[in-house]
Scaffold this motif. Structure first.
Motif, PDB file in Angstrom:
ATOM      1  N   SER A 220       0.963  -1.184   0.060  1.00 36.66           N
ATOM      2  CA  SER A 220      -0.191  -0.095   0.040  1.00 36.66           C
ATOM      3  C   SER A 220       0.844   1.276   0.153  1.00 36.66           C
ATOM      4  O   SER A 220       2.011   1.460   0.512  1.00 36.66           O
ATOM      5  CB  SER A 220      -0.900  -0.018   1.275  1.00 36.66           C
ATOM      6  N   LEU A 221       0.262   2.256  -0.609  1.00 40.93           N
ATOM      7  CA  LEU A 221       1.097   3.744  -0.499  1.00 40.93           C
ATOM      8  C   LEU A 221       1.608   3.979   0.878  1.00 40.93           C
ATOM      9  O   LEU A 221       2.839   4.507   0.944  1.00 40.93           O
ATOM     10  CB  LEU A 221       0.194   4.793  -1.227  1.00 40.93           C
ATOM     11  N   PRO A 222       0.978   4.021   2.097  1.00 34.48           N
ATOM     12  CA  PRO A 222       1.451   4.323   3.435  1.00 34.48           C
ATOM     13  C   PRO A 222       2.670   3.339   3.795  1.00 34.48           C
ATOM     14  O   PRO A 222       3.619   3.824   4.154  1.00 34.48           O
ATOM     15  CB  PRO A 222       0.432   4.392   4.365  1.00 34.48           C
ATOM     16  N   ASN A 223       2.393   2.185   3.288  1.00 34.90           N
ATOM     17  CA  ASN A 223       3.571   1.222   3.495  1.00 34.90           C
ATOM     18  C   ASN A 223       5.022   1.531   2.740  1.00 34.90           C
ATOM     19  O   ASN A 223       6.019   1.236   3.191  1.00 34.90           O
ATOM     20  CB  ASN A 223       3.161  -0.284   3.494  1.00 34.90           C
ATOM     21  N   ILE A 224       4.668   1.898   1.423  1.00 33.83           N
ATOM     22  CA  ILE A 224       5.533   2.341   0.575  1.00 33.83           C
ATOM     23  C   ILE A 224       6.404   3.646   0.993  1.00 33.83           C
ATOM     24  O   ILE A 224       7.854   3.423   1.270  1.00 33.83           O
ATOM     25  CB  ILE A 224       5.150   2.590  -0.946  1.00 33.83           C
ATOM     26  N   MET A 225       5.639   4.657   1.670  1.00 30.90           N
ATOM     27  CA  MET A 225       6.292   5.685   2.247  1.00 30.90           C
ATOM     28  C   MET A 225       7.113   5.236   3.649  1.00 30.90           C
ATOM     29  O   MET A 225       8.253   5.781   3.674  1.00 30.90           O
ATOM     30  CB  MET A 225       5.400   6.574   2.553  1.00 30.90           C
ATOM     31  N   LYS A 226       6.416   4.405   4.479  1.00 29.44           N
ATOM     32  CA  LYS A 226       7.289   3.934   5.460  1.00 29.44           C
ATOM     33  C   LYS A 226       8.580   3.205   5.147  1.00 29.44           C
ATOM     34  O   LYS A 226       9.685   3.111   5.687  1.00 29.44           O
ATOM     35  CB  LYS A 226       6.388   3.133   6.474  1.00 29.44           C
ATOM     36  N   ALA A 227       8.537   2.392   4.128  1.00 32.04           N
ATOM     37  CA  ALA A 227       9.591   1.745   3.530  1.00 32.04           C
ATOM     38  C   ALA A 227      10.898   2.285   3.435  1.00 32.04           C
ATOM     39  O   ALA A 227      11.777   2.143   3.496  1.00 32.04           O
ATOM     40  CB  ALA A 227       9.228   0.734   2.467  1.00 32.04           C
TER      41      ALA A 227
END
Length: 199
Positions: free
Chosen positions: A137-144
Motif C-alpha cells: 500500500s502507499l502508506p507502507n511504501i512511504m514507511k519503507a
C-alpha cells in the motif's frame, strides 16, 4: 503476524538497482534489508557463500529463499546454503508451520505432497503455492523509505565469487515433424510398427 518471527530481514545480491526490490519487500512487511553489491550475476555457489556470510553475521532462525532463479532455473542455491551451514532443509515448500523450535514443511513432490519436520535453524525454499504476496500500500511504501537498508560489497564479506561454470553453447531443440491424423486403430498400429518402429 503470527508471532513466529520477531524480525524479517530481506537480502539481495546484485547491482544498485536491486534497492527498489528490497524497498518493495519492506513495504510488504520486512523490517530491514541488506544489499550485497556484485558486479555480475553470481553463480549459485557464490550466492550460497555470500548468504552463509550474512547468516553468520545476522544469526537468523530460518532462511527462506525462492526455489529457483529466474535467469538460469538452477534450483541449487537453497540446497547449497543448507549444505554449507549444516542445517536441515525443506525444499519446494507449499506450507510452513513453526512451533516449539522446529518447523513443519509440506513440500511438493512428483506424487503429491510430503511432510517433513526440521529442527531450527533451517533453510526453506518456497514454492509458488506457499502464499499470495500482499499488496504494497502507499502508506507502507512511504514507511519503507525510512526503514534501514544496509549496503555491503562482496569483498567486505571475504567471499570468493570466481565463476566456475562456462556456457559452452546454447542451441534450440530440433524441429519436430508435424503430426498425422489416422483414420482407424489399424492405421495407427501400422504406422507405429512400420514408420515409427516402436512396436
Amino acid at each position: 503476524e503470527k508471532g513466529a518471527a520477531t524480525e524479517v530481514v530481506v537480502v539481495s545480491i546484485g547491482v544498485q538497482q536491486a534497492q527498489d526490490t528490497l524497498r518493495t519487500a519492506m513495504a510488504m512487511g520486512a523490517d530491514r534489508a541488506i544489499l550485497v553489491l556484485a558486479e555480475e550475476s553470481p553463480e549459485p555457489l557464490a550466492v550460497a557463500k555470500v548468504l552463509k556470510a550474512i547468516v553468520a553475521k545476522e544469526e537468523p532462525g530460518m532462511v527462506i529463499l525462492g526455489k529457483q532463479a529466474i535467469d538460469d532455473d538452477m534450483n541449487a542455491t537453497g540446497q547449497m546454503l543448507a549444505g554449507l551451514l549444516g542445517w536441515g532443509q525443506g525444499t519446494f515448500a507449499g506450507k510452513v508451520e513453526v512451533a516449539d523450535g522446529s518447523v513443519r514443511v509440506s513440500r511438493e513432490i512428483d506424487g503429491g505432497t510430503e511432510e517433513v519436520s526440521l529442527k531450527l535453524p533451517a533453510v526453506i525454499t518456497a514454492d509458488l503455492r506457499l502464499n499470495e504476496p500482499r499488496y504494497a500500500s502507499l502508506p507502507n511504501i512511504m514507511k519503507a523509505r525510512k526503514k534501514p537498508l544496509e549496503t555491503l560489497n562482496v569483498a567486505d564479506l571475504g567471499v570468493d565469487t570466481t565463476r566456475r561454470l562456462t556456457v559452452v553453447s546454447v542451441a534450440e531443440p530440433a524441429q519436430r515433424a508435424a503430426g498425422v491424423k489416422v483414420g482407424s486403430v489399424a492405421d495407427l498400429v501400422e504406422k507405429l510398427r512400420n514408420e515409427a518402429k516402436v512396436i
